[in-house]
Design an enzyme around this catalytic site. Structure first.
Site, PDB file in Angstrom:
ATOM      1  N   VAL A  61       0.959  -1.201  -0.170  1.00  0.00           N
ATOM      2  CA  VAL A  61      -0.080   0.042   0.082  1.00  0.00           C
ATOM      3  C   VAL A  61       1.051   1.219   0.076  1.00  0.00           C
ATOM      4  O   VAL A  61       0.358   2.384  -0.161  1.00  0.00           O
ATOM      5  CB  VAL A  61      -1.032  -0.075   1.155  1.00  0.00           C
ATOM      6  CG1 VAL A  61      -0.284   0.335   2.568  1.00  0.00           C
ATOM      7  CG2 VAL A  61      -2.249   0.827   0.890  1.00  0.00           C
ATOM      8  N   TYR A  62       2.357   1.164   0.164  1.00  0.00           N
ATOM      9  CA  TYR A  62       3.015   2.373   0.182  1.00  0.00           C
ATOM     10  C   TYR A  62       3.074   3.032  -1.244  1.00  0.00           C
ATOM     11  O   TYR A  62       3.610   2.479  -2.225  1.00  0.00           O
ATOM     12  CB  TYR A  62       4.443   1.959   0.705  1.00  0.00           C
ATOM     13  CG  TYR A  62       4.513   1.708   2.192  1.00  0.00           C
ATOM     14  CD1 TYR A  62       3.513   1.947   3.121  1.00  0.00           C
ATOM     15  CD2 TYR A  62       5.696   1.063   2.766  1.00  0.00           C
ATOM     16  CE1 TYR A  62       3.464   1.666   4.561  1.00  0.00           C
ATOM     17  CE2 TYR A  62       5.782   0.591   4.102  1.00  0.00           C
ATOM     18  CZ  TYR A  62       4.657   0.891   4.951  1.00  0.00           C
ATOM     19  OH  TYR A  62       4.691   0.633   6.255  1.00  0.00           O
ATOM     20  N   SER A  63       2.380   4.169  -1.520  1.00  0.00           N
ATOM     21  CA  SER A  63       2.366   4.763  -2.638  1.00  0.00           C
ATOM     22  C   SER A  63       1.830   3.586  -3.728  1.00  0.00           C
ATOM     23  O   SER A  63       2.304   4.005  -4.763  1.00  0.00           O
ATOM     24  CB  SER A  63       3.763   5.159  -3.037  1.00  0.00           C
ATOM     25  OG  SER A  63       4.169   6.475  -2.276  1.00  0.00           O
ATOM     26  N   GLN A  64       1.002   3.030  -3.114  1.00  0.00           N
ATOM     27  CA  GLN A  64      -0.014   2.094  -4.018  1.00  0.00           C
ATOM     28  C   GLN A  64       1.137   1.182  -5.055  1.00  0.00           C
ATOM     29  O   GLN A  64       0.905   1.244  -6.307  1.00  0.00           O
ATOM     30  CB  GLN A  64      -0.769   2.867  -5.126  1.00  0.00           C
ATOM     31  CG  GLN A  64      -2.064   3.318  -4.178  1.00  0.00           C
ATOM     32  CD  GLN A  64      -2.928   2.215  -3.824  1.00  0.00           C
ATOM     33  OE1 GLN A  64      -3.619   1.655  -4.727  1.00  0.00           O
ATOM     34  NE2 GLN A  64      -3.076   2.145  -2.235  1.00  0.00           N
ATOM     35  N   LYS A  83       3.895  -6.020   3.224  1.00  0.00           N
ATOM     36  CA  LYS A  83       2.868  -6.361   3.946  1.00  0.00           C
ATOM     37  C   LYS A  83       1.556  -6.127   3.131  1.00  0.00           C
ATOM     38  O   LYS A  83       1.618  -5.843   1.820  1.00  0.00           O
ATOM     39  CB  LYS A  83       2.689  -5.282   4.949  1.00  0.00           C
ATOM     40  CG  LYS A  83       3.790  -5.016   5.943  1.00  0.00           C
ATOM     41  CD  LYS A  83       3.415  -3.717   6.842  1.00  0.00           C
ATOM     42  CE  LYS A  83       4.766  -3.177   7.357  1.00  0.00           C
ATOM     43  NZ  LYS A  83       5.485  -2.297   6.388  1.00  0.00           N
TER      44      LYS A  83
END
Length: 324
Positions: free
Chosen positions: A57-60, A83
């Site tokens: 999910v970090y910066s998609q 994750k």
């Protein structure tokens, strides 16, 4: 660099884990320049850091892509963690810990990271809408398939984590080997929540936000607005650290830093490294200079009396609000 094992596993990791949430462009305080991000990763590896942590999910997915590009050709010497849980697309099944979402997202993470396996695959949060047996079964399947080596978790009430460990034991599913809690000298609520469970169950601890979103670096001052461009200027998480008790903790840290001729960040990280329950704090430097400063904390020694000075202004309490 010093090394340790995660929990009761044989997996050897550096005493610092390189957190990769800064690598991307979702937020103004992130590093938008991919070459700058790769420079930090390269230097971290040169310094002996073999443990990298990111998330889909970090910066998609952008963070995973940057990490994958940076470690190409030296994958096997590293311990790579990512994750699953966060929303990756709109509509049903676009987030969570259902079997469908977990199996879908691991393939996408593997592709972005450019690897055939993930060393540590972690649930980013607990999913109340999915039975824990379903999630654990999916993770167990990934280990059996060889796509994942170990599984871990992050940020939840202790009773939920204990339930997951108990379920894994009775169903013979792969057990969580580590926990990512928010833990630092001003955010000590996990001492009354997850840390006792981890210690009792032999679960490794890799704390996120070891510098409280930059608060413990000492770059902010009482009564002054954060400078434009700093994280606290746009991020409520760091602004929430600006309480009188927290300033008192920072005062002690600054005094100790002056006495030892080191930086407040190094004293703050040394405080974590002196905790027996902590394996590898997750540092998130935004420059090579910050990275080298953080690693320098390995050379900072704290006595029991000095540790007590840092801890005296606050006592653990639950709950606390934050984000990762």
């Amino acid at each position: 660099m010093e090394y340790t094992s995660i929990g009761e596993t044989g997996l050897e990791v550096s005493r610092f884990c390189l957190g990769c949430m800064n690598f991307g462009s979702d937020e103004p305080w992130m590093i938008g320049d991919r070459e700058q991000s790769k420079e930090i990763i390269d230097r971290a590896i040169d310094l002996g850091i073999n443990f990298l942590d990111t998330a889909n999910v970090y910066s998609q997915g952008e963070s995973e892509e940057i990490v994958g590009d940076a470690i190409s050709g030296r994958r096997d010497e590293l311990v790579l963690a990512t994750k699953v849980y966060g929303r990756m697309r709109e509509g049903p099944n676009g987030q969570g810990l259902s079997r469908k979402h977990v199996l879908e997202q691991v393939e996408k993470s593997l592709d972005r990271l450019g690897t055939e396996y993930i060393d540590l695959y972690q649930i980013h949060r607990w999913d109340d809408s999915t039975p824990v047996e379903e999630t654990l079964s999916a993770l167990d399947h990934l280990v059996n398939e060889g796509k994942v080596r170990y599984v871990g978790a992050s940020t939840m009430p202790n009773w939920k984590f204990q339930r997951a460990l108990y379920t894994a034991d009775i169903e013979n599913y792969e057990r969580f080997v580590c926990m990512q809690p928010e833990y630092n000298a001003v955010d000590r609520h996990e001492e009354a929540n997850l840390l006792p469970v981890c210690e009792q169950e032999g679960v490794g601890v890799i704390p996120w936000s070891p510098l409280a979103g930059g608060f413990l670096t000492g770059k902010y001052d009482r009564g002054s607005d954060p400078e434009e461009g700093l994280r606290a200027d746009a991020d409520e998480y760091t602004q929430n650290r600006f309480t009188e008790a927290n300033w008192e903790v920072l005062d002690e840290i600054r005094d100790l830093a002056d006495e030892k001729d080191v930086s407040p960040a190094q004293v703050s990280l040394a405080w974590l490294l002196h905790k027996d329950v902590v394996d590898a704090p997750i540092i998130g430097p935004r420059s090579v200079d910050h990275l080298e400063e953080n690693v320098g904390a390995l050379r900072v020694s704290l006595s029991e009396a000095e540790t007590e000075r840092i801890e005296a202004p606050k006592r653990p309490s639950w709950p606390a609000k934050g984000k990762d």
